[in-house]
Design an enzyme around this catalytic site. Sequence first.
Site, PDB file in Angstrom:
ATOM      1  N   ASP A  59       5.447  44.783  64.917  1.00 32.69           N
ATOM      2  CA  ASP A  59       5.586  44.570  66.224  1.00 32.69           C
ATOM      3  C   ASP A  59       6.775  44.416  66.783  1.00 32.69           C
ATOM      4  OD1 ASP A  59       3.770  43.701  68.591  1.00 32.69           O
ATOM      5  OD2 ASP A  59       5.673  42.019  68.506  1.00 32.69           O
ATOM      6  N   GLU A 105       6.285  49.852  65.328  1.00 36.95           N
ATOM      7  CA  GLU A 105       6.122  50.115  66.648  1.00 36.95           C
ATOM      8  C   GLU A 105       7.395  50.362  67.309  1.00 36.95           C
ATOM      9  OE1 GLU A 105       4.353  47.662  70.598  1.00 36.95           O
ATOM     10  OE2 GLU A 105       5.896  46.702  69.375  1.00 36.95           O
TER      11      GLU A 105
HETATM   12  C1  BGC Z   1       2.379  44.181  71.179  1.00 37.68           C
HETATM   13  C2  BGC Z   1       2.119  43.377  72.352  1.00 37.68           C
HETATM   14  C3  BGC Z   1       2.820  41.907  72.580  1.00 37.68           C
HETATM   15  C4  BGC Z   1       4.257  42.407  72.414  1.00 37.68           C
HETATM   16  C5  BGC Z   1       5.338  40.987  72.121  1.00 37.68           C
HETATM   17  C6  BGC Z   1       3.879  44.343  71.597  1.00 37.68           C
HETATM   18  O1  BGC Z   1       4.429  45.485  71.511  1.00 37.68           O
HETATM   19  O2  BGC Z   1       1.870  45.064  70.950  1.00 37.68           O
HETATM   20  O3  BGC Z   1       0.709  43.268  72.544  1.00 37.68           O
HETATM   21  O4  BGC Z   1       2.523  41.644  73.740  1.00 37.68           O
HETATM   22  O5  BGC Z   1       4.791  43.056  71.294  1.00 37.68           O
HETATM   23  O6  BGC Z   1       4.834  40.707  70.890  1.00 37.68           O
END
Ligand code: BGC
Length: 540
Positions: free
Chosen positions: A201, A270
């Site tokens: 993440d 991500e």
């Molecule tokens: C996740 C979100 C989250 C955020 C903070 C993101 O990119 O996919 O759902 O709210 O990170 O952790």
Amino acid sequence: MQQTPWWRGAVIYQVYPRSLMDSNNDGIGDIPGIISKLDYIASLGVDAIWISPFFKSPMKDFGYDIADYRAIDPIFGSLDDFDELIVQAHARNIKIIIDQVLNHTSDQHAWFEESRQSKDNPKSDWYVWAEANPDGTPPNNWLSIFGGSAWEWEPRRCQYYLHNFLKTQPDLNYHCTELREQILQEVEFWLKRGVDGLRLDAIIFCFHDQQLRSNPAKPVEERKGRGFREDNPYAFQRHIHDTCQPENIGFLESLRSLMNRYPGTVTLGEIASEDSLKTMAEYTAGNTRLHMTYSFELLVDNLSARYIRETVETLEENLTDGWPCWAFGNHDVVRVMSRWNGKDQSPAKAKLLNELLFSLRGSVCSYQGEELGLIEAEIEQHQLQDPYGITFWPRFKGRDGCRTPMPWSAKNINSGFSQGTTWLPVAPTHLPLAVDIQEADKKSVLNAFRKFLAWRKTQPALLWGDIKFLDAPENVLMFVRSYQGQSLLAAFNLSADTTTVDISGDFSVIPLEKAGDTAVKINSKQILLAGYASAFALID
Ligand code: BGC
């Protein structure tokens, strides 16, 4: 010859655990619920599941605010349940990818509770602390994605702390060596338990500019994309000092060294940076950083054929030895069926989107419900759960509309998801799309999804081949996937109108029967594509 790693060309089914299946009728999905649906997931023909966070958390951001990296939140079950999930998934040949939220913790994590007490406690440097400006304002202009300044005042230390997301999600300080080492140990806890991979993440946020320089402003015309809305002031800046710092690479390399000690495991980062395609390439280069990354570049409103082609081609030009992963939807964006050409919510469009996604070069994340062609659920203001939506209402309704419970059976209470009051309502518009209705219909989106994935497994070019785009009419995306001497032509009609694609003179083709589909006619001169049809042929 070295075997192709399992994750190359894999289809990863994303499970949002609160909404897949509730086993104890508290209205919230859980790990035993996931176990009970593993046969269903296996029947789809996917290779792995990525499960959004299920760790101990006050749930201010529904699990993306972790209070203990090594504990399962009781809402979701226990460590024993998780171990059982691994066993049961592996027995069905499904890999498990867990979500690791390494950039920040919850403010209720014991590390933060200690760190916030004083400037000289053992964890005082584990979060990003900074002095106020002489006039008391925060140290710079950095903003939180979820609204307001990225800095929150802590009276005990008379200092500000950084939070790129909610103020209850303080950012960890990756410039602190001890913290980095500890984080790798938290990750290893799960590797030892037998997980097959990590979705990372917000991984571009880990380091920050130590000089705390303010970000420059961004001109209005450049505020689009990146997964951040243009009406969120976060999009008004170039995030050159609070994301993608050069030190990030070194951390990714240490993480990779750890992963290498657990053969067969994979990382999926991500990416939502100023130039996501470039960052995707950079973070996967050299086989020493991440294995794969995904970005928000195909999670946009307007997936035109030209846009998809430009995006994929640009990534391919940037990539050296990296491997992409594509998605059209996830738990952070409006469901693709409502987002892209939202007026048309026909099963044909849903089938086309799934088949197109599964045909791009790379691995794929398919978000739960995409196999049913689910549309965005309508959520009233009083039903809102997502803090992002609560702040930005009514211009932005948040992410609840893509997170509602799965419709398992049209006639059962709460569509068979739970006997209790559900945490978000089951969408009435989802009932006609419920799993039991689609199971019974040979031509449903669900059955097309299964047939396509079964067929895809027999086509090495689709799993591992190179990709080369061909010119085609405006609404048609056409490319050739080639692997070890086999070349496969794929064409997708992104419009509701019948379209003819002229291919005469270029090559001759042998049409491939992928799923008993009759909406297509192919000969050596032309491909006739009905609205939202796709066609596949071997190039002779
Ligand atoms: C996740 C979100 C989250 C955020 C903070 C993101 O990119 O996919 O759902 O709210 O990170 O952790």
